[in-house]
Design a protein around this motif. Structure first.
Motif, PDB file in Angstrom:
ATOM      1  N   GLN A  12       1.035  -1.232   0.297  1.00 35.61           N
ATOM      2  CA  GLN A  12       0.041  -0.216  -0.242  1.00 35.61           C
ATOM      3  C   GLN A  12       0.945   0.874   0.164  1.00 35.61           C
ATOM      4  OE1 GLN A  12      -3.118   0.159  -0.098  1.00 35.61           O
ATOM      5  NE2 GLN A  12      -3.079  -1.777  -0.299  1.00 35.61           N
ATOM      6  N   LEU A  13       1.725   0.996   0.438  1.00 40.41           N
ATOM      7  CA  LEU A  13       2.740   2.234   0.612  1.00 40.41           C
ATOM      8  C   LEU A  13       3.722   2.575  -0.455  1.00 40.41           C
ATOM      9  CD1 LEU A  13       4.455   2.025   4.591  1.00 40.41           C
ATOM     10  CD2 LEU A  13       2.897   3.827   3.606  1.00 40.41           C
ATOM     11  N   LEU A  14       3.970   1.351  -1.038  1.00 39.04           N
ATOM     12  CA  LEU A  14       4.845   1.388  -2.314  1.00 39.04           C
ATOM     13  C   LEU A  14       4.015   1.739  -3.230  1.00 39.04           C
ATOM     14  CD1 LEU A  14       6.480  -1.443  -2.222  1.00 39.04           C
ATOM     15  CD2 LEU A  14       8.017   0.868  -1.984  1.00 39.04           C
ATOM     16  N   LEU A  15       2.748   1.505  -3.347  1.00 35.64           N
ATOM     17  CA  LEU A  15       1.838   2.149  -4.074  1.00 35.64           C
ATOM     18  C   LEU A  15       1.312   3.690  -4.323  1.00 35.64           C
ATOM     19  CD1 LEU A  15      -1.361  -0.910  -4.654  1.00 35.64           C
ATOM     20  CD2 LEU A  15       0.244  -0.222  -6.511  1.00 35.64           C
ATOM     21  N   MET A  16       1.312   4.354  -3.093  1.00 33.23           N
ATOM     22  CA  MET A  16       0.660   5.880  -2.952  1.00 33.23           C
ATOM     23  C   MET A  16       2.692   6.729  -3.920  1.00 33.23           C
ATOM     24  SD  MET A  16       0.304   5.279   0.995  1.00 33.23           S
ATOM     25  CE  MET A  16       0.058   7.614   1.088  1.00 33.23           C
ATOM     26  N   GLU A  17       3.871   5.557  -4.320  1.00 33.00           N
ATOM     27  CA  GLU A  17       4.299   6.843  -5.318  1.00 33.00           C
ATOM     28  C   GLU A  17       3.969   7.035  -6.282  1.00 33.00           C
ATOM     29  OE1 GLU A  17       7.691   7.442  -3.069  1.00 33.00           O
ATOM     30  OE2 GLU A  17       6.538   6.763  -1.398  1.00 33.00           O
ATOM     31  N   GLU A  18       4.339   7.855  -6.686  1.00 33.55           N
ATOM     32  CA  GLU A  18       4.047   8.029  -7.978  1.00 33.55           C
ATOM     33  C   GLU A  18       4.842   7.577  -9.048  1.00 33.55           C
ATOM     34  OE1 GLU A  18       6.290  12.611  -9.066  1.00 33.55           O
ATOM     35  OE2 GLU A  18       4.625  12.865  -7.709  1.00 33.55           O
ATOM     36  N   ASP A  19       6.528   7.129  -8.746  1.00 30.72           N
ATOM     37  CA  ASP A  19       6.342   6.470  -9.761  1.00 30.72           C
ATOM     38  C   ASP A  19       6.285   5.180  -9.871  1.00 30.72           C
ATOM     39  OD1 ASP A  19       7.839   6.585  -7.745  1.00 30.72           O
ATOM     40  OD2 ASP A  19      10.291   6.907  -8.518  1.00 30.72           O
ATOM     41  N   VAL A  20       5.702   4.090  -8.989  1.00 31.51           N
ATOM     42  CA  VAL A  20       4.982   2.934  -9.270  1.00 31.51           C
ATOM     43  C   VAL A  20       4.091   2.797  -9.850  1.00 31.51           C
ATOM     44  CG1 VAL A  20       4.420   0.989  -7.411  1.00 31.51           C
ATOM     45  CG2 VAL A  20       6.077   3.310  -7.185  1.00 31.51           C
ATOM     46  N   ASP A  21       4.058   1.940 -10.916  1.00 35.53           N
ATOM     47  CA  ASP A  21       2.432   1.964 -11.357  1.00 35.53           C
ATOM     48  C   ASP A  21       1.781   0.417 -10.537  1.00 35.53           C
ATOM     49  OD1 ASP A  21       3.328   3.530 -12.961  1.00 35.53           O
ATOM     50  OD2 ASP A  21       4.905   2.271 -14.516  1.00 35.53           O
ATOM     51  N   GLN A  22       2.640  -0.549 -10.275  1.00 32.74           N
ATOM     52  CA  GLN A  22       2.372  -2.007  -9.929  1.00 32.74           C
ATOM     53  C   GLN A  22       3.133  -2.515  -9.483  1.00 32.74           C
ATOM     54  OE1 GLN A  22       0.612  -4.189 -13.481  1.00 32.74           O
ATOM     55  NE2 GLN A  22      -0.505  -5.228 -11.839  1.00 32.74           N
ATOM     56  N   VAL A  23       2.695  -3.233  -7.896  1.00 35.15           N
ATOM     57  CA  VAL A  23       3.135  -3.971  -6.683  1.00 35.15           C
ATOM     58  C   VAL A  23       2.473  -5.121  -7.227  1.00 35.15           C
ATOM     59  CG1 VAL A  23       3.916  -4.156  -4.703  1.00 35.15           C
ATOM     60  CG2 VAL A  23       3.369  -1.763  -5.413  1.00 35.15           C
ATOM     61  N   TYR A  24       3.102  -6.401  -7.271  1.00 33.82           N
ATOM     62  CA  TYR A  24       2.966  -7.439  -6.860  1.00 33.82           C
ATOM     63  C   TYR A  24       3.605  -8.388  -5.797  1.00 33.82           C
ATOM     64  CZ  TYR A  24       2.778  -7.027 -12.426  1.00 33.82           C
ATOM     65  OH  TYR A  24       1.791  -6.546 -13.488  1.00 33.82           O
ATOM     66  N   GLN A  25       2.449  -8.934  -5.343  1.00 37.22           N
ATOM     67  CA  GLN A  25       2.900 -10.105  -4.096  1.00 37.22           C
ATOM     68  C   GLN A  25       3.073 -11.513  -4.004  1.00 37.22           C
ATOM     69  OE1 GLN A  25       0.319  -8.476  -0.485  1.00 37.22           O
ATOM     70  NE2 GLN A  25      -1.091  -7.120  -1.824  1.00 37.22           N
ATOM     71  N   ALA A  26       3.956 -11.566  -3.445  1.00 36.12           N
ATOM     72  CA  ALA A  26       3.809 -13.177  -3.184  1.00 36.12           C
ATOM     73  C   ALA A  26       4.012 -13.708  -1.542  1.00 36.12           C
ATOM     74  CB  ALA A  26       5.668 -13.738  -3.956  1.00 36.12           C
ATOM     75  N   GLY A  27       3.855 -14.829  -1.154  1.00 36.80           N
ATOM     76  CA  GLY A  27       3.815 -15.155   0.028  1.00 36.80           C
ATOM     77  C   GLY A  27       4.421 -16.160   0.328  1.00 36.80           C
ATOM     78  N   ASN A  28       5.988 -16.208  -0.694  1.00 34.13           N
ATOM     79  CA  ASN A  28       6.804 -17.268  -0.682  1.00 34.13           C
ATOM     80  C   ASN A  28       7.093 -17.225  -2.512  1.00 34.13           C
ATOM     81  OD1 ASN A  28       5.805 -18.920  -2.226  1.00 34.13           O
ATOM     82  ND2 ASN A  28       4.291 -20.140  -0.872  1.00 34.13           N
ATOM     83  N   GLY A  29       8.587 -17.554  -1.511  1.00 36.93           N
ATOM     84  CA  GLY A  29       9.852 -18.058  -2.587  1.00 36.93           C
ATOM     85  C   GLY A  29       8.737 -18.250  -4.210  1.00 36.93           C
ATOM     86  N   GLN A  30       8.042 -19.582  -3.847  1.00 35.28           N
ATOM     87  CA  GLN A  30       7.852 -20.060  -4.624  1.00 35.28           C
ATOM     88  C   GLN A  30       6.670 -19.443  -5.590  1.00 35.28           C
ATOM     89  OE1 GLN A  30       8.807 -23.481  -6.327  1.00 35.28           O
ATOM     90  NE2 GLN A  30       7.612 -22.740  -7.975  1.00 35.28           N
ATOM     91  N   GLU A  31       6.415 -18.265  -4.567  1.00 36.62           N
ATOM     92  CA  GLU A  31       4.958 -17.818  -5.491  1.00 36.62           C
ATOM     93  C   GLU A  31       5.888 -16.874  -6.304  1.00 36.62           C
ATOM     94  OE1 GLU A  31       2.040 -15.877  -3.338  1.00 36.62           O
ATOM     95  OE2 GLU A  31       1.401 -17.843  -2.585  1.00 36.62           O
ATOM     96  N   ALA A  32       6.770 -16.303  -6.029  1.00 33.76           N
ATOM     97  CA  ALA A  32       7.406 -15.327  -6.502  1.00 33.76           C
ATOM     98  C   ALA A  32       8.298 -15.293  -7.437  1.00 33.76           C
ATOM     99  CB  ALA A  32       9.230 -15.139  -5.625  1.00 33.76           C
ATOM    100  N   ILE A  33       8.883 -16.921  -7.082  1.00 40.03           N
ATOM    101  CA  ILE A  33       9.640 -17.101  -8.762  1.00 40.03           C
ATOM    102  C   ILE A  33       8.448 -17.417 -10.169  1.00 40.03           C
ATOM    103  CG2 ILE A  33      10.475 -19.365  -9.896  1.00 40.03           C
ATOM    104  CD1 ILE A  33      11.995 -19.623  -7.660  1.00 40.03           C
ATOM    105  N   GLU A  34       7.400 -17.499  -9.534  1.00 42.35           N
ATOM    106  CA  GLU A  34       6.222 -18.091 -10.353  1.00 42.35           C
ATOM    107  C   GLU A  34       5.351 -16.950 -11.145  1.00 42.35           C
ATOM    108  OE1 GLU A  34       3.465 -20.002  -8.632  1.00 42.35           O
ATOM    109  OE2 GLU A  34       4.079 -22.131  -8.768  1.00 42.35           O
ATOM    110  N   LEU A  35       5.144 -15.665 -10.253  1.00 49.25           N
ATOM    111  CA  LEU A  35       5.929 -14.576 -10.663  1.00 49.25           C
ATOM    112  C   LEU A  35       6.439 -14.122 -11.767  1.00 49.25           C
ATOM    113  CD1 LEU A  35       3.741 -13.128  -7.803  1.00 49.25           C
ATOM    114  CD2 LEU A  35       2.989 -12.570 -10.424  1.00 49.25           C
TER     115      LEU A  35
END
Length: 198
Positions: A18-41
Motif C-alpha cells: 500500500q505504501l509503495l503504491l502511493m509513490e507516484e513512479d510505482v505503477d504496479q506492485v505484485y505480491q508473493a507470500g513465499n519464494g515459489q510464488e515469487a518465482i512463478e510471478l
C-alpha cells in the motif's frame, strides 16, 4: 515501475505494498507470500525490482535471488530482520543489489529502489561491519569434527576416522555446542553453515 514484494507475513506485505503504491513512479506492485510464488510471478510478469524477505516457507529470498540471477536481468533488494552474516555473504555472492534491514521507512526503501535502478548498490552498515569482523570461533579440529557430524557420523565413527578417543570427540562436541550456543548437533551444523564457518 513494476515491483514485486515477496514476504510471508501478510499484514506486513499488504502494508508495504500500500505504501509503495502511493509513490507516484510505482505503477504496479505484485505480491508473493513465499519464494515459489515469487518465482512463478517473475516467470509470468516483467518486473523492474524484486523486494525479497529472506526467511520464507519453501524457497527463501536467497533461493529466489539465485534463481533470478540465473534466469532474469533485474534488480533485487533483500529486506530482512536477520543480521546473519551467512545470509549476507550468500546474497553478496549472488550479486544482490541491496541488502537492508526491515527497520526502515517506506520512503527510505524508495530511495534504495531508485539507487539500485541507477546502478548503485546499498548494504546496511551493521551487516557490513558484522561480516567484516565475524570470525570463526571454532578451531580447525572442531571444524573437522562438526563437518563429519554434519554427514551423519556418530561420535564413535568420528573418533575412528580422526584416530581420537570417543571421550575426546565428546569433549570437542561439548566445546562446539558452547561456542555456538547450540542445543544439539543439527543446531550446531545450521549455525556454522549460516555463518559460513563450515
Amino acid at each position: 515501475m513494476k515491483l514485486l514484494v515477496a514476504e510471508d507475513q501478510s499484514m506486513l506485505r499488504d502494508a508495504l505494498c500500500q505504501l509503495l503504491l502511493m509513490e507516484e513512479d510505482v505503477d504496479q506492485v505484485y505480491q508473493a507470500g513465499n519464494g515459489q510464488e515469487a518465482i512463478e510471478l517473475l516467470q509470468a510478469q516483467t518486473i523492474d525490482v524484486a523486494i525479497l524477505d529472506v526467511e520464507m516457507p519453501g524457497k527463501t529470498g536467497l533461493d529466489v535471488l539465485e534463481w533470478i540471477r540465473a534466469n532474469k536481468d533485474m534488480k533485487v533488494i533483500i529486506v530482512t530482520t536477520f543480521k546473519r552474516t551467512g545470509y549476507f555473504k550468500r546474497a553478496l555472492a549472488a550479486h544482490v543489489d541491496a541488502y537492508v534491514l526491515k527497520d526502515r521507512s517506506a520512503s527510505e526503501l524508495m530511495q534504495t529502489i531508485h539507487a539500485v535502478l541507477a546502478g548503485q548498490r546499498e548494504y546496511s552498515p551493521e551487516l557490513v561491519e558484522e561480516a567484516a569482523f565475524a570470525s570463526n570461533p571454532l578451531s580447525q579440529r572442531e571444524q573437522d569434527v562438526l563437518s563429519l557430524a554434519a554427514k551423519g557420523l556418530s561420535n564413535q565413527d568420528i573418533s575412528e576416522k580422526l584416530f581420537l578417543s570417543n571421550g575426546t570427540i565428546r569433549n570437542y562436541m561439548t566445546s562446539i555446542f558452547n561456542k555456538l550456543s547450540a542445543s544439539n548437533r543439527t543446531d550446531a551444523v545450521r549455525i556454522a553453515r549460516e555463518n559460513s564457518w563450515l
